[in-house]
Design a protein around this motif. Structure first.
Motif, PDB file in Angstrom:
ATOM      1  N   LEU A  26      65.386 -12.337 -29.404  1.00  0.00           N
ATOM      2  CA  LEU A  26      63.940 -12.083 -29.921  1.00  0.00           C
ATOM      3  C   LEU A  26      63.481 -10.801 -29.014  1.00  0.00           C
ATOM      4  N   ALA A  27      63.451 -10.952 -27.665  1.00  0.00           N
ATOM      5  CA  ALA A  27      62.744  -9.959 -26.907  1.00  0.00           C
ATOM      6  C   ALA A  27      63.633  -8.707 -26.983  1.00  0.00           C
ATOM      7  N   ARG A  28      64.838  -8.366 -27.408  1.00  0.00           N
ATOM      8  CA  ARG A  28      65.519  -7.280 -27.643  1.00  0.00           C
ATOM      9  C   ARG A  28      65.017  -6.739 -29.059  1.00  0.00           C
ATOM     10  N   LYS A  29      64.827  -7.439 -29.862  1.00  0.00           N
ATOM     11  CA  LYS A  29      64.533  -6.839 -31.028  1.00  0.00           C
ATOM     12  C   LYS A  29      63.103  -6.510 -31.016  1.00  0.00           C
ATOM     13  N   LEU A  30      62.083  -6.989 -30.427  1.00  0.00           N
ATOM     14  CA  LEU A  30      60.771  -6.594 -30.300  1.00  0.00           C
ATOM     15  C   LEU A  30      60.552  -5.380 -29.356  1.00  0.00           C
ATOM     16  N   SER A  31      61.716  -5.223 -28.397  1.00  0.00           N
ATOM     17  CA  SER A  31      61.606  -4.193 -27.555  1.00  0.00           C
ATOM     18  C   SER A  31      62.466  -3.187 -27.681  1.00  0.00           C
ATOM     19  N   SER A  32      63.024  -2.930 -29.177  1.00  0.00           N
ATOM     20  CA  SER A  32      64.007  -2.049 -29.524  1.00  0.00           C
ATOM     21  C   SER A  32      63.619  -0.358 -29.026  1.00  0.00           C
ATOM     22  N   ARG A  33      62.277  -0.150 -29.187  1.00  0.00           N
ATOM     23  CA  ARG A  33      61.849   1.131 -28.807  1.00  0.00           C
ATOM     24  C   ARG A  33      61.888   1.284 -27.359  1.00  0.00           C
ATOM     25  N   GLY A  34      62.246   0.421 -26.493  1.00  0.00           N
ATOM     26  CA  GLY A  34      62.056   0.507 -25.004  1.00  0.00           C
ATOM     27  C   GLY A  34      60.819   0.410 -24.307  1.00  0.00           C
ATOM     28  N   SER A  35      59.718   0.006 -25.158  1.00  0.00           N
ATOM     29  CA  SER A  35      58.598   0.043 -24.636  1.00  0.00           C
ATOM     30  C   SER A  35      58.230  -1.122 -23.387  1.00  0.00           C
ATOM     31  N   VAL A  36      59.029  -2.229 -23.416  1.00  0.00           N
ATOM     32  CA  VAL A  36      58.985  -3.116 -22.879  1.00  0.00           C
ATOM     33  C   VAL A  36      60.236  -3.880 -22.450  1.00  0.00           C
ATOM     34  N   GLU A  37      60.707  -4.174 -21.390  1.00  0.00           N
ATOM     35  CA  GLU A  37      61.772  -4.723 -20.938  1.00  0.00           C
ATOM     36  C   GLU A  37      61.966  -6.032 -21.255  1.00  0.00           C
ATOM     37  N   ALA A  63      59.027 -27.876 -32.264  1.00  0.00           N
ATOM     38  CA  ALA A  63      57.952 -27.223 -31.549  1.00  0.00           C
ATOM     39  C   ALA A  63      58.221 -26.480 -30.450  1.00  0.00           C
ATOM     40  N   ARG A  64      59.015 -26.899 -29.703  1.00  0.00           N
ATOM     41  CA  ARG A  64      59.681 -26.236 -28.520  1.00  0.00           C
ATOM     42  C   ARG A  64      59.905 -24.529 -28.510  1.00  0.00           C
ATOM     43  N   ARG A  65      60.783 -24.617 -29.803  1.00  0.00           N
ATOM     44  CA  ARG A  65      61.344 -23.141 -30.217  1.00  0.00           C
ATOM     45  C   ARG A  65      60.128 -22.475 -30.765  1.00  0.00           C
ATOM     46  N   GLY A  66      59.237 -23.109 -31.394  1.00  0.00           N
ATOM     47  CA  GLY A  66      57.996 -22.331 -31.857  1.00  0.00           C
ATOM     48  C   GLY A  66      57.085 -21.747 -30.918  1.00  0.00           C
ATOM     49  N   TRP A  67      57.043 -22.656 -29.934  1.00  0.00           N
ATOM     50  CA  TRP A  67      56.023 -22.513 -28.823  1.00  0.00           C
ATOM     51  C   TRP A  67      56.545 -21.196 -27.959  1.00  0.00           C
ATOM     52  N   LEU A  68      58.007 -21.270 -27.732  1.00  0.00           N
ATOM     53  CA  LEU A  68      58.553 -20.187 -26.824  1.00  0.00           C
ATOM     54  C   LEU A  68      58.827 -19.131 -27.589  1.00  0.00           C
ATOM     55  N   CYS A  69      58.854 -19.010 -28.667  1.00  0.00           N
ATOM     56  CA  CYS A  69      59.083 -17.629 -29.528  1.00  0.00           C
ATOM     57  C   CYS A  69      57.486 -17.051 -29.633  1.00  0.00           C
ATOM     58  N   THR A  70      56.803 -17.868 -29.932  1.00  0.00           N
ATOM     59  CA  THR A  70      55.300 -17.362 -30.102  1.00  0.00           C
ATOM     60  C   THR A  70      54.665 -16.771 -28.915  1.00  0.00           C
ATOM     61  N   THR A  71      54.974 -17.844 -27.846  1.00  0.00           N
ATOM     62  CA  THR A  71      54.616 -17.041 -26.404  1.00  0.00           C
ATOM     63  C   THR A  71      55.206 -16.102 -26.181  1.00  0.00           C
ATOM     64  N   LEU A  72      56.382 -15.835 -26.308  1.00  0.00           N
ATOM     65  CA  LEU A  72      57.129 -14.356 -26.085  1.00  0.00           C
ATOM     66  C   LEU A  72      56.473 -13.339 -27.018  1.00  0.00           C
ATOM     67  N   THR A  73      56.485 -13.455 -28.107  1.00  0.00           N
ATOM     68  CA  THR A  73      55.870 -12.715 -28.847  1.00  0.00           C
ATOM     69  C   THR A  73      54.568 -12.253 -28.640  1.00  0.00           C
ATOM     70  N   ASN A  74      53.693 -13.078 -28.188  1.00  0.00           N
ATOM     71  CA  ASN A  74      52.252 -12.922 -28.109  1.00  0.00           C
ATOM     72  C   ASN A  74      52.403 -11.878 -26.652  1.00  0.00           C
ATOM     73  N   ARG A  75      53.057 -12.183 -25.673  1.00  0.00           N
ATOM     74  CA  ARG A  75      53.205 -11.334 -24.355  1.00  0.00           C
ATOM     75  C   ARG A  75      53.598 -10.128 -24.733  1.00  0.00           C
ATOM     76  N   PHE A  76      54.837  -9.985 -25.781  1.00  0.00           N
ATOM     77  CA  PHE A  76      55.199  -8.782 -25.943  1.00  0.00           C
ATOM     78  C   PHE A  76      54.096  -7.650 -26.472  1.00  0.00           C
ATOM     79  N   PHE A  77      53.153  -8.357 -27.568  1.00  0.00           N
ATOM     80  CA  PHE A  77      52.175  -7.475 -28.028  1.00  0.00           C
ATOM     81  C   PHE A  77      50.914  -7.310 -26.909  1.00  0.00           C
ATOM     82  N   ASP A  78      50.694  -8.246 -25.962  1.00  0.00           N
ATOM     83  CA  ASP A  78      49.894  -7.934 -24.858  1.00  0.00           C
ATOM     84  C   ASP A  78      50.226  -6.681 -23.987  1.00  0.00           C
ATOM     85  N   LEU A  79      51.506  -6.819 -23.672  1.00  0.00           N
ATOM     86  CA  LEU A  79      52.335  -5.727 -22.753  1.00  0.00           C
ATOM     87  C   LEU A  79      52.129  -4.281 -23.616  1.00  0.00           C
ATOM     88  N   TYR A  80      52.447  -4.387 -25.102  1.00  0.00           N
ATOM     89  CA  TYR A  80      52.427  -3.105 -25.781  1.00  0.00           C
ATOM     90  C   TYR A  80      51.024  -2.568 -25.744  1.00  0.00           C
TER      91      TYR A  80
END
Length: 181
Positions: A26-37, A63-80
């Motif tokens: 998921l992180a690689r898909k979100l970060s495909s443009r290289g903006s976040v490691e 629920a764990r899977r959802g929490w982890l994916c949501t947390t990672l996605t939110n952090r990506f958007f924060d950093l972006y």
């Protein structure tokens, strides 16, 4: 830091091993443009999972899977957003830097004419957020540390400090003109 009991530590390690491939994908898909490691996103997500492990341990797999994916996605958007704000501030920061490197005619001499009391009074007249960021920076804190302390993006801190400098320049110039009248 969160301290886990040996059994919980083993459970957290298992959670990390089980979900790391999903999170990294998921992180690689979100970060495909290289903006976040991607690795950084996964590490930060797992660090937050460790802090919330007491809740996650008793949650269902979905629920764990959802929490982890949501947390990672939110952090990506924060950093972006943070990096985008920093990029938007670069022209203004370059302007401030060029002014600091090549001051206006006679401005350098004017700064020396103000007493510490006058300077503190001018700082006291800054907008509250600008003043707080400026004072923390004056104490030697870096923008990132100030951002964490104030709970705002680093780019916002840069903008506030830049605006504080601009306000100070105006307030002190105003005080100087008042003295001369």
């Amino acid at each position: 830091m969160v301290a886990l009991m040996p059994k919980e530590s083993h459970q957290f390690e298992k959670l990390s091993r089980d979900y790391r491939p999903l999170l990294l994908s998921l992180a690689r898909k979100l970060s495909s443009r290289g903006s976040v490691e991607p690795e950084d996103l996964v590490q930060e997500t797992l660090a937050r999972a460790l802090q919330e492990f007491d809740k996650l341990a008793s949650a269902s797999d979905a629920a764990r899977r959802g929490w982890l994916c949501t947390t990672l996605t939110n952090r990506f958007f924060d950093l972006y957003r943070q990096r985008r704000a920093e990029q938007e501030q670069l022209p203004g920061l370059r302007l401030v830097q060029s002014e600091a490197v090549s001051p206006e005619e006679g401005l350098e001499e004017k700064w020396g004419e103000f007493s510490s009391e006058q300077f503190r009074a001018a700082v006291g007249r800054l907008k509250p957020k600008h003043r707080e960021a400026y004072e923390l920076h004056a104490q030697g804190l870096r923008y990132r540390e100030i951002a964490q302390k104030l709970g705002v993006p680093t780019g916002t801190v840069g903008a506030w400090i830049s605006e504080a400098r601009r306000e100070l320049r105006g307030l002190l110039t105003e005080a100087d003109q008042g003295r001369r009248s």
